[in-house]
Write a protein that holds these residues in place. Structure first.
Motif, PDB file in Angstrom:
ATOM      1  N   MET A   1       0.808  -1.168  -0.057  1.00 58.44           N
ATOM      2  CA  MET A   1      -0.209   0.058  -0.075  1.00 58.44           C
ATOM      3  C   MET A   1       0.691   1.092   0.007  1.00 58.44           C
ATOM      4  N   ASP A   2       0.646   1.958  -1.072  1.00 55.79           N
ATOM      5  CA  ASP A   2       1.320   3.220  -1.010  1.00 55.79           C
ATOM      6  C   ASP A   2       0.543   4.386  -0.023  1.00 55.79           C
TER       7      ASP A   2
ATOM      8  N   GLY B   1      -0.767   7.219  -0.957  1.00 59.19           N
ATOM      9  CA  GLY B   1      -2.227   7.635  -1.548  1.00 59.19           C
ATOM     10  C   GLY B   1      -3.339   6.834  -0.968  1.00 59.19           C
ATOM     11  N   THR B   2      -3.149   5.748  -0.887  1.00 58.57           N
ATOM     12  CA  THR B   2      -4.184   4.535  -0.695  1.00 58.57           C
ATOM     13  C   THR B   2      -4.594   4.804   0.785  1.00 58.57           C
ATOM     14  N   ILE B   3      -3.552   4.984   1.676  1.00 56.42           N
ATOM     15  CA  ILE B   3      -3.726   4.938   3.085  1.00 56.42           C
ATOM     16  C   ILE B   3      -4.377   6.218   3.361  1.00 56.42           C
ATOM     17  N   HIS B   4      -3.965   7.551   2.655  1.00 58.96           N
ATOM     18  CA  HIS B   4      -4.869   8.634   3.014  1.00 58.96           C
ATOM     19  C   HIS B   4      -6.328   8.426   2.480  1.00 58.96           C
ATOM     20  N   ALA B   5      -6.525   7.821   1.379  1.00 61.74           N
ATOM     21  CA  ALA B   5      -7.821   7.668   0.815  1.00 61.74           C
ATOM     22  C   ALA B   5      -8.737   6.913   1.896  1.00 61.74           C
ATOM     23  N   ILE B   6      -8.129   5.941   2.342  1.00 59.02           N
ATOM     24  CA  ILE B   6      -8.867   4.959   3.449  1.00 59.02           C
ATOM     25  C   ILE B   6      -9.001   5.804   4.738  1.00 59.02           C
ATOM     26  N   TRP B   7      -8.137   6.688   5.074  1.00 65.27           N
ATOM     27  CA  TRP B   7      -8.309   7.571   6.354  1.00 65.27           C
ATOM     28  C   TRP B   7      -9.553   8.486   6.198  1.00 65.27           C
TER      29      TRP B   7
END
Length: 60
Positions: free
Chosen positions: A1-2, A4-10
């Motif tokens: 996971m990069d 950007g994906t973590i920020h989107a999920i958050w």
């Protein structure tokens, strides 16, 4: 996971939490509880005026 994906999920988690809080705050179950809390300041004023009347012996 990069990142950007973590920020989107958050972001999605925070958005769903906010929507949940809004639904909770505006639900009909909470209305009476919030009305009681809003009127607590007036109950305190009545109590204070009654105790000051007893101390001074003066009615307003």
């Amino acid at each position: 996971m990069d990142a950007g994906t973590i920020h989107a999920i958050w972001t999605v988690i925070l958005f769903l939490s906010m929507v949940g809080i809004i639904f909770w705050a505006y639900s009909k179950k909470q209305k009476t509880r919030f009305e009681e809390a809003a009127n607590l300041i007036f109950a305190d004023e009545e109590e204070n005026s009654t105790s000051s009347q007893l101390k001074t012996g003066v009615e307003k």
